[in-house]
Design an enzyme around this catalytic site. Sequence first.
Site, PDB file in Angstrom:
ATOM      1  N   SER A   1      21.020  37.401  24.555  1.00  0.00           N
ATOM      2  CA  SER A   1      20.005  38.437  24.787  1.00  0.00           C
ATOM      3  C   SER A   1      20.422  39.484  25.801  1.00  0.00           C
ATOM      4  CB  SER A   1      18.701  37.777  25.260  1.00  0.00           C
ATOM      5  OG  SER A   1      18.175  36.922  24.273  1.00  0.00           O
TER       6      SER A   1
ATOM      7  N   GLU B   1      69.330  34.179  68.826  1.00  0.00           N
ATOM      8  CA  GLU B   1      70.445  34.191  67.888  1.00  0.00           C
ATOM      9  C   GLU B   1      71.488  35.265  68.179  1.00  0.00           C
ATOM     10  OE1 GLU B   1      71.246  32.132  65.689  1.00  0.00           O
ATOM     11  OE2 GLU B   1      69.465  30.993  65.137  1.00  0.00           O
TER      12      GLU B   1
END
Length: 730
Positions: A375, A115
Amino acid sequence: MTRSGASGGATGGTGGDLPARSPNGPVRRRRALRLATFVLGGGLLAAGVAAGALAYAVHVAEVPGSVRPVAVSRSVLDREGVLLRAFQTPDDRWRLPLEPDEVDPLFLRMLLAYEDRRFEEHAGVDPRALIRAAGQAVWQGRIVSGASTLTMQTARLLAETPTRSLIAKWRQVASALALERRFSKHEILTLYLLRAPYGGNIEGLRAASLTWFGKEPKRLTPAESALLVALPQAPEARRPDRHPKAARQARDRVLEAMVSAGVLAPDEAAAARRDPVPRQRRAVPMLAAHSARDALVAAPGAETVRLTIDSRVQARLEALAEERARRLGGKVSLAILVADHGSGEVLARVGSPGLLSEARLGHVDMTRALRSPGSTLKPLIYGLAFEEGIAHPGSLIEDRPTLLAGYSPTNFDRAFQGTVRVREALQASLNVPAVKLLDAVGVSRFVQRLAASGAHPQYSTREAPGLAVALGGFGMTLEDLVALYAGFARGGKAVVLRERSDPPPAVGEARATGSGRILAPAAAWYVGDILSEVPPPDAARGEGVAYKTGTSYGYRDAWAVGYDGRHVIGVWVGRADGTPVPGITGFRTAAPVLFEAFQRVAPARTRLPAPPPGVQAETSEHAPGALRYARTSDRRALLSEENGPDIFYPPDGAVVDLGLSEPDATGGEAVLVVKARRGRGPFTWMANGVPVARGPFATSLTFRPDGPGASTITVIDADGHADQVVVDIR
């Protein structure tokens, strides 16, 4: 003699045989010079005006990135910086923050080579590229290559406006030059990596890498890098999920260009061309969905929050939750919480089998939901009894029908075991011994220690809690249970769980561990030693894990919580709406998930801690003399009043040798004689909770024991006064 025509051809001069000079020549030259001077001056003036206009345009150019910050997706990271979950921006984009040093270096080299190879040299506009592009356009009669730099592309992306007109292009150039004046090259590259389009609502390299390849951009292959370089040029026309052929062709052109630029070797490019392009778009990661949501709600101004969660462990346990939930039915939910009890850091939190599951109410975080703990709190009761000297793991205790303060507990299977050791009572999760020990310890002490663990229990009434809390008669969260068991693992010291890697300091709150104490070290060790011997579920690797299960009333909740020398894990199973799930229990449903979770957290168990000073592991078989029998209220409540019956032989706690411990003893002729005095007849005698004799003058009892072991003998007179002894028959 005068020549013919001399007067017509000699206008303006003489000279016979010399050419005549035109009077217009000097005039034309002067005009040409003036025109050239005018054109040159005009050109210079135009250039100056253009330069001035450009300078002014640069000066006043609006740089979007500096005027309004770029909105990014709010993100939650794990302990190593791995993305757990992100949320779309207000404009419905996936735009994740990223720095160039978090990108694979190969991608950056390919991007600049393709680019803008002079990105580090130009000031925003590349004159050489402009001249090259113009020359190619003139020579070919069409646009062959562009001259847009990365800075110009960034300016266009920030402005979010097209650049097809000359005016728009002029503005782009001005904005690019302005960007270069206001930002460093590193910052401009960062902006490009954040805003480059990759198809649909995907913006930025990080979102693209996660969406198309399911990975962070730190390690990209040459083929992946080439595709991500090519996509921003035509993000919709090259979308791999819609136009795979165009995407492949664009990628291959980048690979070919990289060979020419010397970035890739020919064989590397050839191998990359053989890689397939992705055919579908992946979902952005959504791990620890509930924790991520809550973390961002708690920090409304933060773009990024980091948690203590380990993304690898989180992913494995989310998969486990989904697998198990499918077997349990479409409306059953499941939650798992894992913490390091040494630091208090939460390593994984699975709030439900799936956030988007409507049938399971997946949006509800069941690690923070109030449910009946069943429990699972019995270990705290036993630990307090050990600490207070009320019982010892080797003490004997009665598991028989009883009535305490108007409360008559029964066991899960509605059967009773008779006289058992405290160790066995906890391992078998017997209800009656737990209630008896809670009565002896005191409910207020139990509630205070539960609060010291950091728990926030919710009681159903405004009245003071009663003995029903021993069996889970109130609301508590899985997070509270995990913190409690982390305290057991830490030798009784309270542990404050934390999930933020950088939590804001809270007034009066410790960073990792609290200063409070749940149990004394010896009592906490006794609890862990007992729970480590609870048999694991079938096919589970249970060695090295101390754990307890629980099932709430009506089969609404199944629990399993356990720990080794490093991790504490809690599991809850049930329906989020509280509807019963017939058949689920802590042992059958939740415990298998617990042990599988331990395997997925770490393949090997960390050893449980050694006993603290003064504690010996073998004491479970022989309690100290004073604690041969647990000092519960039923050992005192039945003692006679002044005129009530009194068993004087054998004395309470006596050892009577009847020869029943011999290998060939049958007990057929061995009898025990028990004598009482005082009281008013008739008298009723009971042995181990079963009536064995009754009569108006029955002040003594002769009976044949079933075998060796502890026997509880009770006598009750006509006025309801009673006395009781426990005799160890051998």
